[in-house]
Each structure stands twice: as C-alpha cells, then as structure tokens.
Design an enzyme around this catalytic site. Structure first.
Site, PDB file in Angstrom:
ATOM      1  CG  HIS A   1       4.853  -0.036 -10.824  1.00  0.00           C
ATOM      2  ND1 HIS A   1       4.134  -0.133 -11.997  1.00  0.00           N
ATOM      3  CD2 HIS A   1       3.942   0.296  -9.862  1.00  0.00           C
ATOM      4  CE1 HIS A   1       2.854   0.148 -11.757  1.00  0.00           C
ATOM      5  NE2 HIS A   1       2.700   0.401 -10.472  1.00  0.00           N
TER       6      HIS A   1
ATOM      7  CG  HIS B   1       2.123   5.092 -10.178  1.00  0.00           C
ATOM      8  ND1 HIS B   1       1.110   5.354  -9.290  1.00  0.00           N
ATOM      9  CD2 HIS B   1       2.175   3.753 -10.310  1.00  0.00           C
ATOM     10  CE1 HIS B   1       0.591   4.203  -8.902  1.00  0.00           C
ATOM     11  NE2 HIS B   1       1.211   3.218  -9.512  1.00  0.00           N
TER      12      HIS B   1
ATOM     13  CD  GLU C   1      -0.767   3.382 -12.787  1.00  0.00           C
ATOM     14  OE1 GLU C   1       0.199   2.636 -12.981  1.00  0.00           O
ATOM     15  OE2 GLU C   1      -1.615   3.150 -11.907  1.00  0.00           O
TER      16      GLU C   1
HETATM   17  C1  BGC Z   1      -0.958  -0.909  -9.626  1.00  0.00           C
HETATM   18  C2  BGC Z   1      -1.402  -1.285  -8.258  1.00  0.00           C
HETATM   19  C3  BGC Z   1      -0.261  -1.074  -7.324  1.00  0.00           C
HETATM   20  C4  BGC Z   1       0.148   0.362  -7.398  1.00  0.00           C
HETATM   21  C5  BGC Z   1       1.356   0.594  -6.549  1.00  0.00           C
HETATM   22  C6  BGC Z   1      -0.589   0.524  -9.614  1.00  0.00           C
HETATM   23  O1  BGC Z   1      -0.138   0.902 -10.875  1.00  0.00           O
HETATM   24  O2  BGC Z   1      -1.926  -1.172 -10.602  1.00  0.00           O
HETATM   25  O3  BGC Z   1      -1.797  -2.630  -8.199  1.00  0.00           O
HETATM   26  O4  BGC Z   1      -0.555  -1.440  -6.025  1.00  0.00           O
HETATM   27  O5  BGC Z   1       0.446   0.710  -8.690  1.00  0.00           O
HETATM   28  O6  BGC Z   1       1.229   1.672  -5.778  1.00  0.00           O
END
Ligand code: BGC
Length: 334
Positions: free
Chosen positions: A99, A169, A300
């Site tokens: 991310h 998210h 997402e």
């Molecule tokens: C991921 C998860 C991750 C989370 C973080 C998601 O987009 O797929 O694996 O733990 O984001 O909060």
C-alpha cells in the site's frame, strides 16, 4: 447534491457531500479518506469504519477508507525493475511492500477544491518518494449523485516512467454496527482470483473459482465458506484475494447486501480487478466502534497486484506524460 467545507482540525480539512435523499459523505484531506458515510436508514447509519475525529486517523491504523498509492496491494520483495533500473521500495509487510510504503498517499494531506458538485483532492508525489521514480501529480474526485452513488475518479500523470495503481481502502459494514460481516450476502462477477503464496503475493497464476470457496458468482453469505481450510484461506485468515473481474458493461462487478439494514451496495469500476478483503487483520482497534476480526470488509478496485514483477499481468507502468485514469462507483440502495 452539494459539497461544503465543514471545518478544519489538526491541519485536516473536512468536507460534506450531500444529496436530496439525505445521504451524506464526509471526506477529509488526510489520506483523501472517507470520514463518514451516512445512509438515512433508521436514525441514520454510518457504514464506514474509522475514528470520531479527523486527527485520530494520523498514525497507525489499517488504512481506514484512505486513497492508497502510489501502488496499492503488495509488491514482492519490495522492488521492481523499470527501464533497466532496479527500484527499491520500503518493506512494510515482511520483506514485501504494501500500500505505498512507510508513508503512502494515505498519510499525506491532500489539497482540496470544489469543482461544481465534485470535491477534487490533489497531491504531488515527488520523484523517488518511497522509492518510486517520477514526480506524480494525482487527483481524486469524489462525487455523490442523487442516485445514491459515491463516485471516485482517479487521475495521475508522471514526468518519468513509473508504476501507478490507485484504490480506496474503505471498510464497510452495511449492518452499520461493525459486529461481523459474515452474514453479508456478496456477489463478485469473477471467474478467477490471482493465486497467492503464503505471504499473499500473486506471482502470475490464476485460480478458477468454480466449485471453490472463492466463488461468489451467485449470491453467497461471506461466512458460508470462509472457514474452509484451503491453503490460501488459511494463509489469509479469511478472504483477502484479488478477483479478476469479468468484463461487464453496466452491471456491477460486485454487490453486498445486509439483511439487517436492507442496504445493498453495488460496485462498478473501470479496473480489471478487485481485492476482496474481510478485515482478517482487524484486531480490536478502537475508533467510532471497536473493530474486531472480520467486522468490516473492503472491495478495493484496482489493476493487478504485483504487476510490476509479473510480465503476464496487465501492466501498471505509467509512461511519462501519459494519463492514468480509473473510476469506481459505489451505489447504495436502501
Ligand atoms: C490487504 C490486506 C491487508 C490490508 C491492510 C488489504 O488491502 O489485502 O492483506 O492486511 O489491506 O489493512
């Protein structure tokens, strides 16, 4: 439909988008996040997770409702090669990059302006920020229509070749109580997911969902197969997979429905994939509610994860001067 500036605290501005049906989305400039999303059901239910004040979003939290960039999802071994150069990124998920790194777009204060009925948030990410090449200028537009659609439109342009894959998210619980998502009924129009290894890294293979617990082509309760002991469900502690969406014009790529509140959410996107995540790493973080294991889910929309390391996946390379464009709509019926 209206967009209004409604205040500033801790250096974070807050805006409210409202429509004629009394749907209200509040957006903050920290991480371009959805602060509240309130539907006029009963006394009003807020269907996104988060905190009571904008300032509390600063610091560690699981990316609550933030715009994620420059590259969402995981990048194997926190690096990639582009134009003969290897770029090293911050490893914030074991050896991997997740991310956008240490301080991704979710931790930036975005500029805000209103453009008609739209709230436009903008950010300039300098060359080599978090290890990514090129100065990237990004805008994200939020619009709330009178048809109860929250529309997100992402645009970006870079002055060097780079990689770019943006998403939001948002953590939803359509019951509004954030107790559990297991009774939500979900559909996902996808025949395949990207197969992942034990570190949840997709490396090129696809798994056909037919006859597996990953199949959501017909409406199914999230809880129905979530405890199946497949290798991937065990590694992810629930659903945390990237669905390769079937191309479907004018039909949603995914839906979620709460029998408790009667709220249905339909997701439409220009993107080829959607990560379906059932909050398996939520561990009791205290915000507007206490967010326990599987108390919220995320849908997402995005391009293929780890595509910068997998030639077979649709590329996430954004060429110098080219326009990145992605649009996702969350439509609510209640
Ligand atoms: C991921 C998860 C991750 C989370 C973080 C998601 O987009 O797929 O694996 O733990 O984001 O909060």
């Amino acid at each position: 439909m209206s967009v209004k500036f409604i205040g500033e605290s801790d250096g974070i501005k807050k805006f409210a988008l409202e429509n004629k049906n009394f749907v209200k989305a509040e957006i903050i400039t920290y991480g371009a996040r959805i602060f509240r999303l309130v539907l006029p059901v009963g006394d009003g239910i807020d269907i996104v997770a988060g905190f009571n004040t904008p300032g509390e979003f600063k610091g560690d939290n699981p990316y609550f409702n933030a715009v994620i960039g420059r590259c969402c999802n995981r990048i194997a071994k926190a690096g990639f090669a582009l134009g003969g150069i290897t770029y090293n990124l911050y490893a914030n998920d074991g050896e991997n990059h997740l991310h956008g790194g240490k301080e991704g777009f979710d931790r930036k204060i975005w500029d805000a302006q209103t453009v008609g009925n739209t709230l436009r948030l903008s950010l300039t990410s300098p060359d080599m920020q978090e290890g990514y090449p090129g100065t990237l200028k990004v805008t994200v537009d939020y619009e709330l229509t009178d048809d109860n659609e929250l529309k997100l439109t992402y645009r970006a342009v870079s002055d060097k070749d780079t990689v770019c894959n943006l998403t939001n998210h948002a953590y939803f619980n359509l019951d509004g109580d954030f107790e559990s998502v297991l009774n939500h009924i979900v559909t996902i129009n996808a025949d395949f997911i990207t197969t992942v290894d034990d570190e949840l890294i997709p490396y090129g293979d696809l798994t056909k969902v037919d006859g597996t617990p990953y199949d959501f082509k017909q409406p199914k309760k999230i809880g129905k197969d979530i405890s199946a002991e497949t290798k991937m469900l065990t590694a992810a502690k629930g659903y945390d997979f990237n669905y390769v969406l079937n191309k479907a014009k004018d039909t949603p790529c995914a839906t979620a429905y709460s029998q408790k509140s009667g709220v249905k959410m339909s997701v439409f996107t220009t993107e080829p994939c959607m990560q379906f995540y059932t909050g398996n790493f939520l561990d009791g973080i205290v915000g507007k509610k206490v967010y326990g294991y599987q108390s919220a889910f995320c849908m997402e929309t995005q391009n293929f994860p780890n595509a910068c390391n997998v030639p077979g996946f649709k590329s996430t390379i954004l060429k110098k001067g080219e326009q990145y464009f992605s649009a996702t709509t969350y439509k609510f019926d209640f």
